[in-house]
Design an enzyme around this catalytic site. Structure first.
Site, PDB file in Angstrom:
ATOM      1  N   HIS A  51      49.220  42.482  43.932  1.00  0.00           N
ATOM      2  CA  HIS A  51      48.765  41.755  42.753  1.00  0.00           C
ATOM      3  C   HIS A  51      49.705  42.001  41.572  1.00  0.00           C
ATOM      4  O   HIS A  51      50.454  42.968  41.540  1.00  0.00           O
ATOM      5  CB  HIS A  51      47.346  42.186  42.377  1.00  0.00           C
ATOM      6  CG  HIS A  51      46.312  41.738  43.358  1.00  0.00           C
ATOM      7  ND1 HIS A  51      44.996  42.091  43.243  1.00  0.00           N
ATOM      8  CD2 HIS A  51      46.386  40.964  44.472  1.00  0.00           C
ATOM      9  CE1 HIS A  51      44.305  41.562  44.235  1.00  0.00           C
ATOM     10  NE2 HIS A  51      45.131  40.885  45.004  1.00  0.00           N
ATOM     11  N   GLU A  53      49.152  42.934  38.434  1.00  0.00           N
ATOM     12  CA  GLU A  53      48.954  44.131  37.620  1.00  0.00           C
ATOM     13  C   GLU A  53      49.602  45.358  38.248  1.00  0.00           C
ATOM     14  O   GLU A  53      50.255  46.142  37.557  1.00  0.00           O
ATOM     15  CB  GLU A  53      47.452  44.406  37.404  1.00  0.00           C
ATOM     16  CG  GLU A  53      46.717  43.296  36.684  1.00  0.00           C
ATOM     17  CD  GLU A  53      46.075  42.284  37.624  1.00  0.00           C
ATOM     18  OE1 GLU A  53      45.031  41.730  37.250  1.00  0.00           O
ATOM     19  OE2 GLU A  53      46.612  42.039  38.735  1.00  0.00           O
ATOM     20  N   CYS A  76      40.948  42.252  39.058  1.00  0.00           N
ATOM     21  CA  CYS A  76      39.908  42.336  40.079  1.00  0.00           C
ATOM     22  C   CYS A  76      39.148  43.655  39.965  1.00  0.00           C
ATOM     23  O   CYS A  76      39.675  44.666  39.508  1.00  0.00           O
ATOM     24  CB  CYS A  76      40.484  42.138  41.480  1.00  0.00           C
ATOM     25  SG  CYS A  76      41.695  43.349  42.004  1.00  0.00           S
ATOM     26  N   CYS A  85      42.355  46.184  40.699  1.00  0.00           N
ATOM     27  CA  CYS A  85      43.379  46.262  39.658  1.00  0.00           C
ATOM     28  C   CYS A  85      42.816  46.856  38.369  1.00  0.00           C
ATOM     29  O   CYS A  85      43.535  47.528  37.634  1.00  0.00           O
ATOM     30  CB  CYS A  85      43.980  44.885  39.400  1.00  0.00           C
ATOM     31  SG  CYS A  85      44.997  44.303  40.765  1.00  0.00           S
TER      32      CYS A  85
END
Length: 144
Positions: A51, A53, A76, A85
Site C-alpha cells: 500500500h 502508506e 486501512c 496502514c
C-alpha cells in the site's frame, strides 16, 4: 514553503500514476512531509500491494517521527493480506494525517481515521477531496 494543498496534490499525482494497475485495491497516493519537504512517497503498487502508506513510511524511515502525512484515501484499519496502514502510521509516530477521502469499504469507513485520532494524531479529513475522488473514480464506482 509549500502548502498542505500542494502536498496533497503531490499525493494525488502519485495515485494517478497507478490508476488501473492496482487490481481490486484503490490507487492511493501518499507523501510524508517534514520541515516543509517530502521525505517519503508511495502509491499503491501494481496488483494492490504494498500500500501507498507503507511504501512512503519505508522511504521516510525514522524521520517519519513527528512528520505530516498526506494520503488520498483513509488508511486501512483491518488485517487483510497486509497489516492495517493506520497501525503503521501510528507506529511511525507521525504528528498529523491529512486524508482526502474516507474509505467507503465497510471494513474501514471512518475506522482508520478514528484509530489515528485515538492515538493522538491530528487527523484532518477532506483536503483535496474532489481531486482525489476524480483520481479514484473507477475504483469508487465499484464500491457504490
Amino acid at each position: 514553503m509549500r502548502t498542505p494543498s500542494e502536498f496533497m496534490a503531490a499525493a494525488i499525482k502519485l495515485s494517478l500514476k497507478q490508476r488501473g494497475r492496482t487490481g481490486d485495491n484503490p490507487n492511493v497516493g501518499c507523501v510524508v512531509v517534514k520541515d516543509g519537504k517530502i521525505i517519503g512517497r508511495g502509491a499503491t503498487a501494481d496488483g494492490g500491494r504494498p500500500h501507498a502508506e507503507t511504501q512512503a513510511l519505508i522511504q521516510a524511515g525514522p524521520h517519519a517521527n513527528g512528520a505530516d502525512v498526506y494520503v488520498t484515501l483513509e488508511p486501512c484499519a483491518h488485517h487483510g493480506q497486509t497489516p492495517p496502514c493506520a497501525d503503521a502510521l501510528i507506529a511511525a509516530k507521525i504528528a498529523r494525517c491529512y486524508i482526502a477521502l474516507i474509505d467507503p469499504d465497510k471494513r474501514v469507513n471512518y475506522q482508520g481515521a478514528a484509530r489515528l485520532q485515538e492515538a493522538g494524531i491530528d487527523t484532518q479529513i477532506g483536503l483535496g477531496k474532489l481531486a482525489a475522488k476524480a483520481a479514484m473514480q473507477d475504483w469508487l464506482e465499484t464500491k457504490s
